[in-house]
Design a protein around this motif. Structure first.
Motif, short mmCIF file in Angstrom:
data_model
loop_
_atom_site.label_atom_id
_atom_site.label_comp_id
_atom_site.label_asym_id
_atom_site.label_seq_id
_atom_site.Cartn_x
_atom_site.Cartn_y
_atom_site.Cartn_z
N GLY A 38 0.80 -1.15 0.21
CA GLY A 38 -0.29 -0.02 -0.18
C GLY A 38 0.86 1.28 0.06
O GLY A 38 1.96 1.22 0.11
N TYR A 52 -9.63 -2.39 3.38
CA TYR A 52 -8.28 -2.60 3.87
C TYR A 52 -7.40 -3.68 3.23
O TYR A 52 -6.23 -3.49 2.80
CB TYR A 52 -8.30 -2.75 5.50
CG TYR A 52 -6.82 -3.11 5.88
CD1 TYR A 52 -5.91 -2.16 6.24
CD2 TYR A 52 -6.55 -4.53 6.21
CE1 TYR A 52 -4.51 -2.44 6.65
CE2 TYR A 52 -5.15 -4.86 6.73
CZ TYR A 52 -4.27 -3.67 6.97
OH TYR A 52 -3.14 -4.23 7.31
N GLN A 55 -6.30 -2.79 -0.21
CA GLN A 55 -5.40 -1.85 -0.35
C GLN A 55 -3.87 -2.14 0.21
O GLN A 55 -2.80 -1.37 -0.14
CB GLN A 55 -5.88 -0.37 -0.07
CG GLN A 55 -7.11 -0.02 -0.96
CD GLN A 55 -7.15 1.52 -0.69
OE1 GLN A 55 -6.29 2.29 -0.84
NE2 GLN A 55 -8.52 2.04 -0.33
N PHE A 56 -3.98 -2.90 1.27
CA PHE A 56 -2.77 -2.89 2.32
C PHE A 56 -2.27 -4.51 2.46
O PHE A 56 -1.65 -4.79 3.15
CB PHE A 56 -3.13 -2.20 3.49
CG PHE A 56 -3.07 -0.65 3.55
CD1 PHE A 56 -2.14 -0.12 3.58
CD2 PHE A 56 -4.58 -0.13 3.30
CE1 PHE A 56 -2.27 1.41 3.22
CE2 PHE A 56 -4.69 0.97 3.22
CZ PHE A 56 -3.43 2.14 2.89
#
Length: 394
Positions: A38, A52, A55-56
């Motif tokens: 990310g 979350y 993206q991460f």
């Protein structure tokens, strides 16, 4: 202004008084630490755990099963207990290996001053992977202390910190020896919790700060920021056990030190059973989390809503408008139950004017000074029931 050229009835829209004070959000959290992937050094706002993961986290094929990293664990616990919005702030260690232990105090401070200081729409700060240790010289303690200093400087966020997993507290003396920081801008929960791993089989042990942050959001939405996030209504979701059992004797020693215990009560479940900051005995005015957060909420709502006053003529019309707008806002909170008192006069006051809050010299120096006060509601920590029996005469 319309051009009135003939007799008749005309409609004219008159602008309202200067924009009213509007309430800021109290349910946005910032997580600062390491993540698998990310954007780096950039706050990313998310509203759910799936977002979350997208993206991460690395792809499901590349991510090994088992214990999630500290950031994933915290975000999962936050949304699992009612969290709404969160900024994920990924800091890259020197080796970029997703190891929070590699981050230094300078990494955090640099991010705070260059990035986070420009962000003001959050009210809670969490540090996944950084846990307060017994050693005074531990790197994580320095990171937590620097983060707390930032919160105190900004004055609009509360730091929720965690103890190290191996610290067991059973007495006031033992808790004092840990050397926790003293500040009304910090809160601590104890002990760690166990949950079922939703990403793989088995159980997970999670630090309680992120769980408490999720409860804060749930509590704010249901009752308001002035309601202490504790008690039988503060039931935690998805908790299967506690790392250490807390009984009445332990709690009565930890509670005065501002350590908020999590307990499993009969017929209730697992709940937060403490509502104090780490303010300490010398700063009793800010002893309770709800009082500190209510003050932050009021200060931020007013300061962000009064931007229109800059460059306005510093005279009676402005003072009246400021008093009216702030009073209307506080009266709304009063009616919602945020303050003590049976009347507005008992609940709050707003002052702004020459020879009231300002001298002529203040006005000459282009200063608009506003004073306000409010009587916060405080939690009923100690409920005393007196029972008297009327005995019949012999």
């Amino acid at each position: 202004m319309p051009d009135y050229t003939r007799p008749g009835v005309y409609l004219d829209e008159v602008p309202a008084s200067p924009q009213p004070v509007t309430a800021v959000s109290t349910s946005t959290v910032v997580f600062v630490g390491c993540a698998a992937s990310g954007p780096v050094n950039q706050p990313v706002l998310i509203s759910g755990f799936i977002e979350y993961q997208r993206q991460f986290q690395r792809s499901a094929k590349a991510e090994p099963p088992g214990q999630p990293d500290a950031m994933t664990l915290a975000v999962m616990a936050f949304f699992g207990n009612g969290g709404k919005d969160a900024y994920i702030c990924r800091l890259a260690s020197a080796n970029d290996d997703n190891d929070v232990a590699e981050l230094t105090v300078n990494d955090y401070n640099q991010f705070y001053q260059t990035v986070l200081a420009a962000l003001n729409d959050y009210s809670l700060l969490l540090l996944p992977g950084q846990h307060w240790q017994r050693s005074k010289h531990a790197q994580s303690n320095a990171v937590i202390s620097a983060s707390l200093a930032f919160c105190q400087q900004q004055r609009h966020c509360l730091l929720l910190l965690d103890l190290a997993a191996d610290i067991q507290l059973s007495s006031a003396a033992g808790a004092s020896a840990v050397g926790l920081p003293a500040s009304s801008y910090a809160a601590l929960y104890y002990p760690w919790l166990t949950i079922t791993n939703p990403l793989a089989s088995g159980m997970l042990t999670v630090p309680p700060a992120a769980v408490a942050a999720g409860l804060y959001c749930r509590n704010d939405g249901r009752y308001g920021v002035w309601k202490a996030p504790a008690g039988v209504t503060a039931k935690l979701i998805g908790i299967t056990g506690l790392a250490f059992t807390i009984d009445d004797n332990i709690q009565q020693q930890l509670n005065p030190l501002g350590i908020n215990c999590i307990r499993t009560l009969p017929r209730v479940g697992t709940v937060i059973w403490g509502a104090r900051t780490l303010a300490g005995k010398t700063d009793t005015e800010w002893r309770y989390i709800s009082v500190r957060r209510t003050a932050i909420f009021i200060e931020q709502s007013i300061s962000q809503s009064l931007q229109w006053v800059v460059f306005e003529p510093n005279d009676q019309p402005l003072w009246q408008a400021v008093r009216r707008n702030i009073s209307n806002f506080l009266n709304t909170l009063f009616r919602a139950g945020a303050f003590q008192g049976s009347t507005q006069q008992e609940a709050f006051f707003v002052r702004c004017g020459l020879n009231e809050t300002m001298t002529q010299q203040d006005i000459n120096q282009q200063q608009l000074i506003i004073e306000l006060g409010f009587a916060p509601v405080k939690p009923a920590e100690f409920v005393i029931i007196r029972i008297r029996y009327a005995l019949s005469p012999p």
